[in-house]
Motif scaffolding. Structure first.
Motif, PDB file in Angstrom:
ATOM      1  N   ALA A 122       0.837  -1.205   0.000  1.00 37.23           N
ATOM      2  CA  ALA A 122       0.000   0.000   0.000  1.00 37.23           C
ATOM      3  C   ALA A 122       0.870   1.253   0.000  1.00 37.23           C
ATOM      4  CB  ALA A 122      -0.901   0.010   1.233  1.00 37.23           C
ATOM      5  N   ALA A 123       2.157   1.058   0.298  1.00 35.44           N
ATOM      6  CA  ALA A 123       3.026   2.219   0.484  1.00 35.44           C
ATOM      7  C   ALA A 123       4.016   2.411  -0.663  1.00 35.44           C
ATOM      8  CB  ALA A 123       3.783   2.075   1.806  1.00 35.44           C
ATOM      9  N   VAL A 124       3.918   1.588  -1.712  1.00 43.26           N
ATOM     10  CA  VAL A 124       4.882   1.723  -2.812  1.00 43.26           C
ATOM     11  C   VAL A 124       4.216   2.275  -4.076  1.00 43.26           C
ATOM     12  CG1 VAL A 124       6.289  -0.203  -1.966  1.00 43.26           C
ATOM     13  CG2 VAL A 124       4.537  -0.630  -3.711  1.00 43.26           C
ATOM     14  N   ASP A 125       5.061   2.779  -4.972  1.00 46.14           N
ATOM     15  CA  ASP A 125       4.559   3.289  -6.251  1.00 46.14           C
ATOM     16  C   ASP A 125       4.787   2.293  -7.382  1.00 46.14           C
ATOM     17  OD1 ASP A 125       3.801   5.799  -5.121  1.00 46.14           O
ATOM     18  OD2 ASP A 125       5.926   6.307  -5.054  1.00 46.14           O
ATOM     19  N   SER A 126       5.686   1.341  -7.146  1.00 45.60           N
ATOM     20  CA  SER A 126       5.909   0.297  -8.150  1.00 45.60           C
ATOM     21  C   SER A 126       6.523  -0.916  -7.455  1.00 45.60           C
ATOM     22  CB  SER A 126       6.841   0.792  -9.272  1.00 45.60           C
ATOM     23  OG  SER A 126       8.101   1.152  -8.750  1.00 45.60           O
ATOM     24  N   ALA A 127       6.640  -2.015  -8.203  1.00 45.90           N
ATOM     25  CA  ALA A 127       7.221  -3.232  -7.617  1.00 45.90           C
ATOM     26  C   ALA A 127       8.146  -3.879  -8.626  1.00 45.90           C
ATOM     27  CB  ALA A 127       6.115  -4.206  -7.228  1.00 45.90           C
ATOM     28  N   VAL A 128       9.163  -4.566  -8.116  1.00 43.99           N
ATOM     29  CA  VAL A 128      10.026  -5.379  -8.963  1.00 43.99           C
ATOM     30  C   VAL A 128       9.681  -6.832  -8.664  1.00 43.99           C
ATOM     31  CG1 VAL A 128      12.400  -6.151  -9.367  1.00 43.99           C
ATOM     32  CG2 VAL A 128      11.909  -3.709  -9.114  1.00 43.99           C
ATOM     33  N   MET A 129       9.222  -7.548  -9.692  1.00 41.68           N
ATOM     34  CA  MET A 129       8.894  -8.964  -9.509  1.00 41.68           C
ATOM     35  C   MET A 129      10.137  -9.760  -9.873  1.00 41.68           C
ATOM     36  SD  MET A 129       5.624 -11.112 -10.839  1.00 41.68           S
ATOM     37  CE  MET A 129       5.809 -10.981 -12.613  1.00 41.68           C
ATOM     38  N   LEU A 130      10.677 -10.442  -8.883  1.00 42.94           N
ATOM     39  CA  LEU A 130      11.933 -11.162  -9.062  1.00 42.94           C
ATOM     40  C   LEU A 130      11.647 -12.644  -9.247  1.00 42.94           C
ATOM     41  CD1 LEU A 130      15.079 -10.877  -8.782  1.00 42.94           C
ATOM     42  CD2 LEU A 130      14.763 -11.458  -6.377  1.00 42.94           C
ATOM     43  N   LEU A 131      12.062 -13.190 -10.387  1.00 41.91           N
ATOM     44  CA  LEU A 131      11.799 -14.606 -10.667  1.00 41.91           C
ATOM     45  C   LEU A 131      13.109 -15.364 -10.763  1.00 41.91           C
ATOM     46  CD1 LEU A 131       9.121 -14.321 -13.526  1.00 41.91           C
ATOM     47  CD2 LEU A 131       8.751 -14.402 -11.048  1.00 41.91           C
ATOM     48  N   ASP A 132      13.086 -16.598 -10.320  1.00 38.06           N
ATOM     49  CA  ASP A 132      14.222 -17.500 -10.471  1.00 38.06           C
ATOM     50  C   ASP A 132      14.101 -18.110 -11.874  1.00 38.06           C
ATOM     51  OD1 ASP A 132      15.743 -19.904 -10.490  1.00 38.06           O
ATOM     52  OD2 ASP A 132      15.655 -20.012  -8.303  1.00 38.06           O
ATOM     53  N   ALA A 133      15.161 -17.995 -12.670  1.00 31.65           N
ATOM     54  CA  ALA A 133      15.096 -18.438 -14.074  1.00 31.65           C
ATOM     55  C   ALA A 133      14.748 -19.918 -14.199  1.00 31.65           C
ATOM     56  CB  ALA A 133      16.429 -18.157 -14.769  1.00 31.65           C
ATOM     57  N   ALA A 134      15.039 -20.686 -13.158  1.00 31.04           N
ATOM     58  CA  ALA A 134      14.740 -22.117 -13.240  1.00 31.04           C
ATOM     59  C   ALA A 134      13.313 -22.415 -12.803  1.00 31.04           C
ATOM     60  CB  ALA A 134      15.724 -22.902 -12.371  1.00 31.04           C
ATOM     61  N   LYS A 135      12.692 -21.470 -12.128  1.00 35.50           N
ATOM     62  CA  LYS A 135      11.388 -21.767 -11.523  1.00 35.50           C
ATOM     63  C   LYS A 135      10.232 -20.933 -12.040  1.00 35.50           C
ATOM     64  CE  LYS A 135      13.385 -23.605  -7.333  1.00 35.50           C
ATOM     65  NZ  LYS A 135      13.941 -23.159  -6.069  1.00 35.50           N
ATOM     66  N   GLY A 136      10.514 -19.747 -12.536  1.00 35.65           N
ATOM     67  CA  GLY A 136       9.419 -18.908 -13.040  1.00 35.65           C
ATOM     68  C   GLY A 136       8.516 -18.434 -11.917  1.00 35.65           C
ATOM     69  N   LEU A 137       7.227 -18.365 -12.202  1.00 40.36           N
ATOM     70  CA  LEU A 137       6.278 -17.876 -11.195  1.00 40.36           C
ATOM     71  C   LEU A 137       6.090 -18.922 -10.095  1.00 40.36           C
ATOM     72  CD1 LEU A 137       3.592 -16.369 -13.587  1.00 40.36           C
ATOM     73  CD2 LEU A 137       5.040 -15.083 -12.009  1.00 40.36           C
ATOM     74  N   GLU A 138       6.238 -18.497  -8.857  1.00 38.89           N
ATOM     75  CA  GLU A 138       6.064 -19.409  -7.718  1.00 38.89           C
ATOM     76  C   GLU A 138       4.947 -18.874  -6.824  1.00 38.89           C
ATOM     77  OE1 GLU A 138       9.925 -21.231  -6.218  1.00 38.89           O
ATOM     78  OE2 GLU A 138      10.620 -19.350  -7.074  1.00 38.89           O
ATOM     79  N   PRO A 139       4.438 -19.732  -5.900  1.00 47.40           N
ATOM     80  CA  PRO A 139       3.218 -19.365  -5.155  1.00 47.40           C
ATOM     81  C   PRO A 139       3.241 -17.997  -4.464  1.00 47.40           C
ATOM     82  CG  PRO A 139       3.777 -21.655  -4.762  1.00 47.40           C
ATOM     83  CD  PRO A 139       4.874 -21.094  -5.592  1.00 47.40           C
ATOM     84  N   GLN A 140       4.309 -17.673  -3.744  1.00 55.43           N
ATOM     85  CA  GLN A 140       4.273 -16.390  -3.036  1.00 55.43           C
ATOM     86  C   GLN A 140       4.385 -15.197  -3.978  1.00 55.43           C
ATOM     87  OE1 GLN A 140       6.511 -15.993   0.531  1.00 55.43           O
ATOM     88  NE2 GLN A 140       5.693 -17.858   1.408  1.00 55.43           N
ATOM     89  N   THR A 141       5.090 -15.414  -5.086  1.00 60.56           N
ATOM     90  CA  THR A 141       5.156 -14.358  -6.095  1.00 60.56           C
ATOM     91  C   THR A 141       3.754 -14.086  -6.625  1.00 60.56           C
ATOM     92  OG1 THR A 141       7.038 -15.662  -6.825  1.00 60.56           O
ATOM     93  CG2 THR A 141       6.646 -13.609  -7.989  1.00 60.56           C
ATOM     94  N   GLY A 187      -3.304  -1.900  -8.711  1.00 56.99           N
ATOM     95  CA  GLY A 187      -2.878  -1.228  -9.943  1.00 56.99           C
ATOM     96  C   GLY A 187      -1.419  -0.777  -9.906  1.00 56.99           C
ATOM     97  N   ILE A 188      -0.586  -1.514  -9.183  1.00 55.91           N
ATOM     98  CA  ILE A 188       0.832  -1.126  -9.058  1.00 55.91           C
ATOM     99  C   ILE A 188       1.618  -1.616 -10.280  1.00 55.91           C
ATOM    100  CG2 ILE A 188       2.936  -1.470  -7.695  1.00 55.91           C
ATOM    101  CD1 ILE A 188       1.084  -1.994  -5.273  1.00 55.91           C
ATOM    102  N   PRO A 189       2.312  -0.710 -10.985  1.00 54.51           N
ATOM    103  CA  PRO A 189       3.133  -1.146 -12.114  1.00 54.51           C
ATOM    104  C   PRO A 189       4.287  -2.050 -11.661  1.00 54.51           C
ATOM    105  CG  PRO A 189       2.792   1.232 -12.157  1.00 54.51           C
ATOM    106  CD  PRO A 189       2.312   0.746 -10.826  1.00 54.51           C
ATOM    107  N   VAL A 190       4.567  -3.080 -12.451  1.00 53.78           N
ATOM    108  CA  VAL A 190       5.552  -4.090 -12.062  1.00 53.78           C
ATOM    109  C   VAL A 190       6.643  -4.205 -13.129  1.00 53.78           C
ATOM    110  CG1 VAL A 190       5.856  -6.585 -11.697  1.00 53.78           C
ATOM    111  CG2 VAL A 190       3.855  -5.428 -10.735  1.00 53.78           C
ATOM    112  N   ILE A 191       7.897  -4.181 -12.669  1.00 58.43           N
ATOM    113  CA  ILE A 191       9.044  -4.488 -13.538  1.00 58.43           C
ATOM    114  C   ILE A 191       9.469  -5.914 -13.198  1.00 58.43           C
ATOM    115  CG2 ILE A 191      11.477  -3.984 -14.016  1.00 58.43           C
ATOM    116  CD1 ILE A 191      10.928  -1.066 -13.218  1.00 58.43           C
ATOM    117  N   THR A 192       9.711  -6.745 -14.208  1.00 62.32           N
ATOM    118  CA  THR A 192      10.103  -8.131 -13.937  1.00 62.32           C
ATOM    119  C   THR A 192      11.604  -8.314 -14.149  1.00 62.32           C
ATOM    120  OG1 THR A 192       7.914  -8.876 -14.628  1.00 62.32           O
ATOM    121  CG2 THR A 192       9.651 -10.542 -14.572  1.00 62.32           C
ATOM    122  N   PHE A 193      12.256  -8.904 -13.159  1.00 62.60           N
ATOM    123  CA  PHE A 193      13.690  -9.204 -13.261  1.00 62.60           C
ATOM    124  C   PHE A 193      13.848 -10.712 -13.172  1.00 62.60           C
ATOM    125  CE2 PHE A 193      18.044  -9.755 -11.773  1.00 62.60           C
ATOM    126  CZ  PHE A 193      18.762  -8.757 -12.432  1.00 62.60           C
TER     127      PHE A 193
END
Ligand code: GDP
Length: 535
Positions: A111-130, A141-147
């Motif tokens: 609630a306190a951020v203007d954007s988020a960086v979604m960090l993925l493990d290249a071997a695992k991709g999207l995981e439950p907590q992500t 509606g928070i804009p997300v950059i994926t790393f």
């Protein structure tokens, strides 16, 4: 505050806000969040007071200290901010705890951020907590950059990882870099915007900022051969299917810029920082409860998104973390708490990151301040200075997944128990559910993560002298019941139970999907809806 210092003009406040980038990293444990945080700090100069960049950074093991403390206390104790300067930009990185467990605190940080960086493990991709955290970003509606991290190790194909974003979360990937060399054989990246190759050279353990060499496409082709050609082809394929960068789609959160790298080797980390500076949204005026916006250059205002209470009786302290929304904060100010109308003196204000605490003298929109000894402050409270008064909307409550009936072990402590439960409810430590059937003496504790229960029982015992017995309930599915008249339908079915939360919401609990499915078939009129978050 420097007593003789010039007062800040409104122009300065808007300028200072414009320099801020306030974001959080969302990831599953082990994807590399701590490593990325260290790597980001490596590129930056740690600030010792808000807004002022000091040469000698004190970043010695910030993250490890902090984890150490979490481990020692056995819980995620805090969401704190790491603030640092990068060029002329002030970066506020808010931590989302979630190593050992997940709790509502994690969500509230968003609630306190203007954007988020979604960090993925290249071997695992999207995981439950992500995925859970991403749901909250989407809801807000928070804009997300994926790393995509750990590209130095064998992992999945880049195209496959990008497809997963489209298919599972309907988020269009817009790669700004593309890896040259498959995962595990990482040579560098294609910079989609310049068409050049950025080659990374390893340094021992990534301890220093990795050298980068830029080269044009011809040279890259000569030197990297088929790896370069494959990277170009794959990237073009994705660009042709909607992956061309579009800033508006990033801001409206329907698409995400994607970067590939290795936090451990410090590859691609600078690119991420540059992207945050260039693209990530800066603080914007926040809407109040009436829907009016509090302009950035209005007098100081902030909202509390997290209250951390020391778990150790000997060092009992309470820190309220507030995000500044407008104006300039100056230590020593007396502000008003919009919830109670009472004044609050801000003599002790700190920045807290791990065990490092430094006094904050001033802060601007986008910054986070830690108000020490803030026993009067609650999650969701608004603080403001001057006129007009302002109150921001409260923070949402999230769908709990764990439920337990609570009762005092010693019935003669029933009064203290009730008082303690009210206190925990007002702080949002756990959600408290009640029903006439169960009566007031045995409320139900509801939590996003089970560790919230530990915090609650520990505090009831330590602060209210009430040992608590918790009986876990078999429910795992929760829906909001929108028609109160149907309450009895569920209660009498023995397939579920309806309880009321403090905010008035009726929550229908079911043991599993099957039980809910059966109820739905028997009663097609059942008015229940999912609840990711509700205000
Ligand atoms: P967190 O749980 O998300 O904070 O993850 P950590 O930062 O603690 O990293 C988890 C593990 O992955 C550690 O052993 C790291 O050294 C390792 N790791 C993190 N980033 C990378 C990376 O880019 N490449 C490789 N090979 N390992 C990494």
């Amino acid at each position: 505050m420097t007593p003789s210092g010039p007062t800040v003009s409104t122009h300065d406040v808007v300028d200072e806000a414009g320099r801020r980038r306030t974001f959080a990293v969302i990831s599953h444990p082990d994807a590399g969040k701590s490593t990325l945080t260290e790597a980001l700090a490596l590129h930056a100069q740690v600030l010792t007071s808000a807004g002022a960049v000091h040469g000698k950074g004190n970043r010695r093991g910030v993250t490890s200290d902090w984890l150490e403390m979490e481990r020692a206390r056995g819980i995620s104790i805090t969401s704190a901010t790491l603030q640092f300067g990068y060029g002329d930009t002030v970066i506020n990185l808010l931590d989302t705890p979630g190593h050992a467990d997940f709790s509502e605190d994690t969500y509230r940080v968003l609630a306190a951020v203007d954007s988020a960086v979604m960090l993925l493990d290249a071997a695992k991709g999207l995981e439950p907590q992500t995925l859970k955290l991403f749901d909250v970003c989407r809801y807000r509606g928070i804009p997300v950059i994926t790393f995509i991290n750990k590209w130095d190790r064998p992992g999945r194909e880049a195209l496959d990882l990008c497809d997963e974003l489209t298919e599972r979360i309907n988020l269009q990937p817009m790669p700004l870099t593309w890896p040259v060399g498959v995962a595990g054989h990482f040579r560098g990246v294609l910079d989609a915007r310049t068409g050049e190759m950025v080659r990374y050279d390893r340094t021992a353990g990534g301890a220093t900022v990795a050298p980068e060499h830029r080269m044009d496409a011809d040279r890259a082709k000569n030197e990297e051969g088929t790896d370069w050609i494959a990277a170009k082809e794959e990237h073009e394929l994705l660009a042709a299917s909607g992956g061309e960068f579009d800033h508006d789609r990033f801001i409206d959160a329907s698409a995400t810029p994607v970067l590939f790298g290795s936090a451990m080797l410090n590859f691609g980390v600078r690119h991420l920082l540059d992207l945050l500076v260039e693209l990530a949204p800066r603080p914007t005026p926040r809407a109040d409860v009436n829907g009016d916006t509090r302009e950035l250059d209005s007098p100081f205002s902030a909202f509390v998104f997290k209250v951390q209470t020391g778990m150790d009786r000997a060092h009992r302290d309470q820190v309220a973390f507030a995000r500044v929304c407008s104006g300039k904060f100056e230590r020593g100010m007396t502000v008003t708490n919009a919830t109670t109308g009472r004044p609050f003196a801000t003599k002790y204000v700190q920045q807290v990151f791990g065990q490092e605490r430094s006094t904050v003298d001033e802060a601007f929109p986008g910054d986070v301040i830690g108000l020490v000894n803030a026993t009067a402050l609650r999650v969701g409270d608004t603080l403001y200075d001057g006129k007009p008064a302002v109150k921001f909307p409260g923070l949402p409550s999230f769908a709990p997944a764990h439920f337990a009936i609570a009762r005092p072990k010693d019935l003669s402590r029933a009064k203290q128990f009730r008082k303690g439960v009210d206190q925990l409810e007002s702080e949002g430590v756990v959600q408290i559910l009640r029903s006439d059937r169960r009566g007031d003496a045995t409320p139900v504790f509801a939590a996003v993560g089970p560790m919230q229960f530990e915090v609650a029982t520990h505090r009831l015992e330590a602060e209210f002298g009430t040992a608590v017995a918790l009986d876990r309930m078999p429910y795992s599915i929760v829906r909001r019941l929108t028609d109160p008249a149907q309450r009895n339908l569920i209660d009498s079915s023995r397939r579920g139970e309806v309880l009321q939360r403090g905010d008035g919401a009726l929550l229908a609990l079911f043991t599993d999907q099957t039980a809910l499915g059966v109820m739905r078939r028997l009663h097609p009129e059942l008015a229940v809806e999912p609840l990711i978050a509700s205000t």
